[in-house]
Design a protein around this motif. Structure first.
Motif, mmCIF file in Angstrom:
data_model
loop_
_atom_site.group_PDB
_atom_site.id
_atom_site.type_symbol
_atom_site.label_atom_id
_atom_site.label_comp_id
_atom_site.label_asym_id
_atom_site.label_seq_id
_atom_site.Cartn_x
_atom_site.Cartn_y
_atom_site.Cartn_z
ATOM 1 N N PHE A 31 0.678 -17.804 -0.294
ATOM 2 C CA PHE A 31 -0.757 -17.794 0.004
ATOM 3 C C PHE A 31 -1.458 -16.907 -1.017
ATOM 4 O O PHE A 31 -1.108 -15.742 -1.195
ATOM 5 N N GLN A 32 -2.465 -17.468 -1.692
ATOM 6 C CA GLN A 32 -3.090 -16.759 -2.813
ATOM 7 C C GLN A 32 -4.374 -16.010 -2.435
ATOM 8 O O GLN A 32 -4.773 -15.080 -3.130
ATOM 9 N N ALA A 33 -5.027 -16.409 -1.347
ATOM 10 C CA ALA A 33 -6.345 -15.842 -1.017
ATOM 11 C C ALA A 33 -6.216 -14.475 -0.357
ATOM 12 O O ALA A 33 -6.657 -14.256 0.769
ATOM 13 N N LEU A 34 -5.590 -13.533 -1.061
ATOM 14 C CA LEU A 34 -5.376 -12.183 -0.542
ATOM 15 C C LEU A 34 -5.889 -11.160 -1.549
ATOM 16 O O LEU A 34 -5.811 -11.367 -2.759
ATOM 17 N N ASP A 35 -6.381 -10.040 -1.037
ATOM 18 C CA ASP A 35 -6.746 -8.932 -1.914
ATOM 19 C C ASP A 35 -5.530 -8.082 -2.254
ATOM 20 O O ASP A 35 -5.409 -7.554 -3.360
ATOM 21 N N PHE A 36 -4.628 -7.932 -1.261
ATOM 22 C CA PHE A 36 -3.377 -7.185 -1.464
ATOM 23 C C PHE A 36 -2.266 -7.943 -0.751
ATOM 24 O O PHE A 36 -2.401 -8.277 0.429
ATOM 25 N N CYS A 37 -1.174 -8.210 -1.473
ATOM 26 C CA CYS A 37 -0.056 -8.927 -0.867
ATOM 27 C C CYS A 37 0.951 -7.922 -0.303
ATOM 28 O O CYS A 37 0.690 -6.721 -0.231
ATOM 29 N N ILE A 38 2.117 -8.396 0.046
ATOM 30 C CA ILE A 38 3.074 -7.610 0.805
ATOM 31 C C ILE A 38 3.496 -6.322 0.105
ATOM 32 O O ILE A 38 3.678 -5.285 0.747
ATOM 33 N N HIS A 39 3.655 -6.341 -1.211
ATOM 34 C CA HIS A 39 4.118 -5.131 -1.899
ATOM 35 C C HIS A 39 3.060 -4.518 -2.821
ATOM 36 O O HIS A 39 3.379 -3.764 -3.735
ATOM 37 N N SER A 40 1.792 -4.850 -2.601
ATOM 38 C CA SER A 40 0.706 -4.135 -3.277
ATOM 39 C C SER A 40 -0.089 -3.382 -2.222
ATOM 40 O O SER A 40 -0.120 -3.783 -1.059
ATOM 41 N N ASN A 41 -0.683 -2.285 -2.628
ATOM 42 C CA ASN A 41 -1.262 -1.383 -1.638
ATOM 43 C C ASN A 41 -2.695 -1.006 -1.996
ATOM 44 O O ASN A 41 -3.008 -0.728 -3.159
ATOM 45 N N PRO A 42 -3.587 -0.944 -0.982
ATOM 46 C CA PRO A 42 -4.926 -0.408 -1.214
ATOM 47 C C PRO A 42 -4.871 1.098 -1.450
ATOM 48 O O PRO A 42 -3.798 1.709 -1.341
ATOM 49 N N SER A 43 -6.006 1.704 -1.741
ATOM 50 C CA SER A 43 -6.059 3.161 -1.904
ATOM 51 C C SER A 43 -5.678 3.828 -0.588
ATOM 52 O O SER A 43 -5.737 3.214 0.484
ATOM 53 N N TRP A 44 -5.325 5.114 -0.647
ATOM 54 C CA TRP A 44 -4.818 5.788 0.550
ATOM 55 C C TRP A 44 -5.856 5.857 1.661
ATOM 56 O O TRP A 44 -5.525 5.669 2.837
ATOM 57 N N HIS A 45 -7.109 6.131 1.338
ATOM 58 C CA HIS A 45 -8.101 6.219 2.416
ATOM 59 C C HIS A 45 -8.331 4.854 3.055
ATOM 60 O O HIS A 45 -8.525 4.746 4.270
ATOM 61 N N GLU A 46 -8.275 3.786 2.255
ATOM 62 C CA GLU A 46 -8.374 2.442 2.824
ATOM 63 C C GLU A 46 -7.140 2.110 3.650
ATOM 64 O O GLU A 46 -7.237 1.471 4.716
ATOM 65 N N THR A 47 -5.986 2.545 3.172
ATOM 66 C CA THR A 47 -4.742 2.277 3.890
ATOM 67 C C THR A 47 -4.778 2.874 5.294
ATOM 68 O O THR A 47 -4.406 2.223 6.277
#
Length: 540
Positions: A31-47
């Motif tokens: 599935f391509q319509a993602l901002d972050f996939c399984i092994h990519s991470n947002p910034s810590w405050h967003e996380t």
């Protein structure tokens, strides 16, 4: 000029073949319509903010299960708070285990409704006994549930680590997985609008506000798009929860039925006043477990159902997190680990066993954030709020119709995810349409018949002389995904499967049925760091 038999006009010109055709979309494994996939991470405050959102979403099922079980067991509001704390604590532990050494997918492991029939059967059996007070009856029921969970956990442990479950999943082609995963979402329709309607003046505004905020208001400004797409749920919950609190304080529910009070009031559960400030759940907190053969067999049926439902949810989670479909060896070890989680549930005194949370998988698609780290951090929130009871009880006081409104969106996303998997098979094949239609319809229809004919004591339509046998069949056929899986797998593997290999989508699916069939299998599902060196190969 009048046309005669000898004077015909020019014959109609047929449009060129394919003139009315639009674009053709090729199947996409990830599935391509993602901002972050399984092994990519947002910034810590967003996380952390996204992780807290996962915690809030899973809270609804936890509170609903405790609300359903504890009063029937004779428990008081303080006992309900204690059960919720234990369920949250075990959900945090089991989520962390599953994301580290289990399926490795971003799935929250929460309490399962599949165990309710077996648990209610235990409660009903205890109702014939004489106890000095209701508190004693509650403790006895909890100890019996503990014993049943501990013994039946070995069903999942054996199925998983013996690799039997993985070998079974090799028989599942996309034609089986489409209705299987779709019904994982659609089969939960009773937890959607019917529960929302218990307090429509809160639930309906929540549903409308979620859709409008996330899908329409985000178009107003480019900066608003990212924020509302990811955090619309938290914003809407805060607004509607505040609205519900105003109605409660204003006395809108002072003279309504007990059912509406429980659904609408923000203080109706009495959790905040009865929950302790600090409490650590500990093993055998309700006493030594009680083992009864009949109840153990009933709980074994629930363990099988939770295995099936978890597997369907894993397929959806893989899709919505940008991973490839989980291979059989991954599903085997995840079900084995789910058995260990169930063993821990019994030891710590959770009221039910664990399964993958469907609503949290829907949240992956809702936010377009499939990060594994976000879900791992959410387990820390579950453990924190299970220990600091007053803080956890504060959020647990969110009215259930607010959660029901959320489920309408999230369960629908999971169902749509299952439907999208038809791209790997021939959807113009009459054979495939027959299997899809029958699996979908019977998955919902049979389970609805069993649920509709189950009374408050857990007695379903199967009523033979053997109570444990009744509980097993009633539990299995009350589960929409399990029924869809049974019907679909049986039909797909008996209606000339070798003759229709291409139509079934097997060529697309085959690389994910083997450990090294696709290079991405190791990328998504391998153990973290150097953990492989310390785990026997037979458990990989």
């Amino acid at each position: 000029m009048v046309e005669t038999g000898h004077n015909h006009g020019p014959p109609p010109v047929a449009p060129p073949l394919g003139a009315a055709r639009g674009p053709v979309y090729t199947p996409v494994e990830q599935f391509q319509a993602l901002d972050f996939c399984i092994h990519s991470n947002p910034s810590w405050h967003e996380t952390f903010l996204l992780a807290f959102q996962h915690y809030i979403v899973m809270l609804g099922s936890t509170v609903l299960i405790a609300t359903t079980l504890v009063p029937r067991m004779g428990g008081e509001p303080g006992d309900k708070a204690r059960v919720i704390q234990t369920l949250l604590f075990m959900s945090g532990i089991n989520t962390l285990l599953q994301t580290l050494i289990g399926a490795r997918l971003p799935t929250v492991m929460g309490p399962s409704f599949a165990y309710l029939i077996a648990a209610l059967s235990i409660v009903n059996d205890d109702s014939d006994r004489v106890f000095t007070d209701e508190r004693q009856r509650f403790i006895h029921s909890m100890r019996t549930i503990q014993g049943s969970l501990i013994v039946s956990s070995f069903v999942n442990i054996i199925l998983g680590y013996s690799k039997v479950w993985g070998h079974f999943t090799r028989f599942l082609s996309p034609i089986v997985i489409v209705p299987f995963v779709s019904v994982v979402g659609l089969g939960l329709f009773m937890r959607g609008f019917p529960q929302l309607a218990n307090c429509v003046e809160i639930g309906l505004p929540m549903l409308v506000l979620v859709v409008v905020t996330q899908q329409y208001l985000k178009r107003l400004h480019s900066h608003a798009e990212v924020f509302l797409e990811r955090y619309a749920l938290l914003l809407c919950i805060a607004l509607i929860w505040a609205f519900a609190a105003i109605l409660t304080v204003a006395g809108a529910y002072n003279h309504v039925s007990a059912t509406r009070k429980a659904s609408c009031r923000t203080d109706g559960s009495q959790l905040l006043s009865t929950a302790p400030w600090i409490r650590f759940p500990y093993p055998f907190q309700f006493g030594a477990p009680i083992f009864k053969a009949g109840h153990v067999f009933a709980m074994m049926g629930a363990a099988l159902v939770s295995s099936a439902e978890t597997t369907g949810t894993f397929y959806a989670a893989a899709r919505l997190s940008g991973a490839t479909p989980p291979p059989p060896h991954v599903l085997s070890r995840s079900i084995g680990l789910q058995g260990i989680s169930m063993l821990l549930d019994g030891i710590f005194g959770a009221a039910v066993g664990t399964t993958a949370s469907v609503e949290n998988v829907g949240l992956l698609g809702f936010t377009r954030i499939g990060s594994r780290r976000v879900v791992q951090i959410s387990s820390a929130f579950m453990i924190f709020f299970s220990i600091f009871g007053k803080f956890g009880a504060f959020f647990a006081s969110i009215p259930l119709p607010i959660f029901a409104a959320i489920y309408c969106v999230l369960f629908g996303l999971v169902a749509a995810c299952g439907i999208s998997l038809i791209q790997f098979a021939n959807n113009n094949s009459r054979r495939n349409l027959y299997i899809l239609g029958l699996s979908l319809f019977l998955g919902i229809s049979i389970s609805q018949y069993f649920v509709a004919n189950t009374d408050n004591f857990g007695h379903g339509p199967v009523r033979t002389g053997g109570g444990w046998f009744n509980d097993i069949l009633n539990t299995i056929f009350s589960s929409p995904p399990t029924v869809a899986l049974i019907v679909g797998a049986l039909l797909d593997n008996t209606l000339e499967p070798h003759k229709h290999v291409g139509d079934r989508g097997v060529p697309w699916w085959a690389p994910y049925m083997h450990r090294k069939g696709d290079v991405r299998n190791e990328e998504f599902y391998s153990y973290p760091m150097r953990m492989m060196e310390f785990i026997p190969s037979r458990f990989h």
